[in-house]
Design a protein around this motif. Structure first.
Motif, short mmCIF file in Angstrom:
data_model
loop_
_atom_site.label_atom_id
_atom_site.label_comp_id
_atom_site.label_asym_id
_atom_site.label_seq_id
_atom_site.Cartn_x
_atom_site.Cartn_y
_atom_site.Cartn_z
N VAL A 63 21.40 81.20 -21.68
CA VAL A 63 21.46 82.30 -20.71
C VAL A 63 20.35 82.11 -19.69
O VAL A 63 19.18 81.91 -20.06
N GLU A 64 20.72 82.17 -18.40
CA GLU A 64 19.77 81.97 -17.30
C GLU A 64 20.07 82.95 -16.18
O GLU A 64 21.15 83.53 -16.12
N THR A 65 19.12 83.10 -15.27
CA THR A 65 19.36 83.85 -14.04
C THR A 65 20.08 82.94 -13.06
O THR A 65 20.24 81.74 -13.32
N LEU A 66 20.51 83.49 -11.93
CA LEU A 66 21.15 82.66 -10.92
C LEU A 66 20.21 81.60 -10.37
O LEU A 66 20.65 80.53 -9.96
N ALA A 67 18.91 81.87 -10.39
CA ALA A 67 17.91 80.90 -9.93
C ALA A 67 17.59 79.88 -11.02
O ALA A 67 16.64 79.12 -10.89
N ARG A 68 18.36 79.89 -12.11
CA ARG A 68 18.22 78.98 -13.24
C ARG A 68 16.90 79.16 -14.00
O ARG A 68 16.34 78.21 -14.53
N VAL A 69 16.44 80.41 -14.07
CA VAL A 69 15.28 80.73 -14.90
C VAL A 69 15.80 80.96 -16.32
O VAL A 69 16.66 81.81 -16.54
N PHE A 70 15.29 80.20 -17.28
CA PHE A 70 15.74 80.26 -18.67
C PHE A 70 15.34 81.59 -19.30
O PHE A 70 14.18 81.99 -19.26
N LEU A 71 16.31 82.29 -19.90
CA LEU A 71 16.05 83.56 -20.58
C LEU A 71 16.15 83.43 -22.11
O LEU A 71 15.50 84.18 -22.83
N GLY A 72 16.97 82.51 -22.59
CA GLY A 72 17.12 82.33 -24.01
C GLY A 72 18.39 81.57 -24.34
O GLY A 72 19.20 81.29 -23.46
N HIS A 73 18.56 81.22 -25.62
CA HIS A 73 19.77 80.53 -26.05
C HIS A 73 20.10 80.89 -27.49
O HIS A 73 19.26 81.40 -28.23
N THR A 74 21.34 80.64 -27.87
CA THR A 74 21.78 80.87 -29.23
C THR A 74 21.45 79.65 -30.08
O THR A 74 21.25 78.57 -29.54
N PRO A 75 21.44 79.80 -31.39
CA PRO A 75 21.41 78.61 -32.23
C PRO A 75 22.79 77.94 -32.13
O PRO A 75 23.72 78.51 -31.56
N ALA A 76 22.94 76.77 -32.69
CA ALA A 76 24.25 76.11 -32.71
C ALA A 76 25.21 76.97 -33.53
O ALA A 76 24.92 77.31 -34.67
#
Length: 133
Positions: A63-76
């Motif tokens: 998950v990122e903003t439109l400016a591609r700032v990383f907010l987080g991710h799920t595990p696999a």
């Protein structure tokens, strides 16, 4: 003869009709847009994501903003598994556009929902939304 030509035309178009609702990945990273509705910048949010039931053995969503700032991710995630990505607070009241990228498999998530974190009262909205499907 006319019926055979008609049927041949229908069968040629059949695969395209089956794929009409499929959202192809235009870019290599298969990004999908998500509109986050925020009530207050002091409220903490998360995004609930579900892997599709079939098509991928493992997938991770970023998950990122439109400016591609990383907010987080799920595990696999295995097929059908759910995960919440905690994206925190600081989103101004109104709508914020986020992007969700699939890693490991070119597929959009099966479910995307906003989750309000650190609430003083229970969140009955998620349970009620499950019954509307």
């Amino acid at each position: 003869m006319k019926n055979a030509a008609f049927l041949a035309g229908v069968f040629l178009l059949w695969p395209h009709a089956l794929l009409a609702d499929h959202i192809p990945c235009i870019e290599k990273d298969c990004r999908q847009v998500f509109h986050l509705s925020s009530v207050s910048d002091a409220q903490s949010y998360g995004v609930l994501l579900a892997a599709p039931e079939e098509g991928c053995t493992r997938v991770r969503f970023r998950v990122e903003t439109l400016a591609r700032v990383f907010l987080g991710h799920t595990p696999a995630l295995a097929p059908g598994e759910l995960s919440i990505v905690r994206i925190g607070q600081g989103f101004a009241a109104g709508e914020t556009i986020l992007t969700i990228t699939a890693e490991g498999c070119s597929t959009p998530p099966a479910v995307v929902r906003r989750v309000t974190l650190a609430k003083r009262s229970p969140d009955h909205g998620a349970r009620a939304a499950a019954y509307r499907s």
